[in-house]
Design an enzyme around this catalytic site. Sequence first.
Site, PDB file in Angstrom:
ATOM      1  CE  LYS A  23      -4.230  -2.050   0.279  1.00  0.00           C
ATOM      2  NZ  LYS A  23      -5.060  -1.985  -0.791  1.00  0.00           N
ATOM      3  CD  GLU A  34     -10.285   3.493   0.449  1.00  0.00           C
ATOM      4  OE1 GLU A  34     -10.180   4.624   0.326  1.00  0.00           O
ATOM      5  OE2 GLU A  34      -9.307   2.732  -0.062  1.00  0.00           O
ATOM      6  CB  SER A  53       0.016  -8.084  -1.101  1.00  0.00           C
ATOM      7  OG  SER A  53      -0.844  -8.885  -0.330  1.00  0.00           O
TER       8      SER A  53
END
Length: 391
Positions: free
Chosen positions: A86, A108, A373
């Site tokens: 991210k 969010e 990830s």
Amino acid sequence: MRHDGGFYGGYGGQFVPEILIPALDELERAFQDFRQSDESIQLLNRYLGEYAGRPTPVYYAKNISEKYGFGLHLKREDLLHTGAHKINNTIGQALLAAHMKKKRVIAETGAGQHGVATATAAALFGLECRIYMGSVDVERQMSNVKKMRLLGAEVVPVEEGLRTLKDAISASLKDWVTNVSDTHYLLGSVTGPHPFPEIVAYFQSVIGREALEHFRARGFMPDCVIACVGGGSNAMGIFREFLDLTEVELVGVEAGGRSLGPGQNAATLTRGTRGIFQGTLSYLLQDQHSQVQDVHSVSAGLDYAGVGPQHAFLKDSGRARYESVSDEEALEAFHELTRLEGILPALESAHAVAYALVHATELRGRQVLVNLSGRGDKDLGIIERHMREES
Ligand SMILES: Cc1ncc(COP(=O)(O)O)c(C=O)c1O
């Protein structure tokens, strides 16, 4: 990946209130400026390198490979600052926000990883920051909530709907409509109205670029690239650079949850149908009255009824294949990777690993690249609870 006015083969678009159109236009212009500016790209690369920890390695998981009979290569996004992919997107978009002279960012979050990565980038670039998070996710990802608060972000628990990611996105869109003049909505996946899918895929494409370089330097290509799909950003990030190499199979893995029955999973591309949701036309888990269905996944970051429009296009075109694995299979894969390789994956990433392990017989002798990830620290409470329930 090319788009036609924000549409990918009929998916995508801008299904938003009129008031947001100028902001989306401004964002698109700023993004085009940004990607064409050598100075901006150099700045981005400097932060990705010196601050976030890029490039991340591709690790050959020898122990699992020997046990399961195929070559498992892991792209280690879990090693990045804040623990997941991210941060690639939040550094990029925070620089974009500064470029647009916005002083405030909102975001969010589901698993909390995007929230932490946004709060981190906001601290770094001196931006005011508010994070919307469903109250169910606040409870199950408390360690990330604490981190966001320490980083100076205001965390707002959302009590509407199922109190998960979808509701956090709706609250963020509402905030954006009200505060659009000074606020950038730092969206965390390849979802939402154009140009967000394009922007997020662009900032995440560094994952695939590095992976491709790794294999080129070794003189072979993986036969198959596997990534988990929530909104779809880590998968787009690794798929994008492999799209033209048609001999490389691309597999997106969704949350199969408790079962494939309605309300029991978040397998949007495997179980959903076309629909408009949160600003974009894509696949959606909806009932016969077009009401968005309840979703479930053991992993907060995959627990979402929608999915990015680029994946909808890749599915229909046949370039990528989408499958699902169950909560149980993901938990088993978490333990396998932890015990055999000493790597604790995020439960989201464990879905991608699980797909490979469950399909080991078909993958026999092949070289498989899995995008890891994120790391699993945030999930220890959930893992412990499941272990207690089993014993
Ligand atoms: C570690 C990790 N992987 C994957 C995801 C799913 O998001 P996306 O599909 O956008 O990569 C999340 C979302 O929070 C996450 O934290």
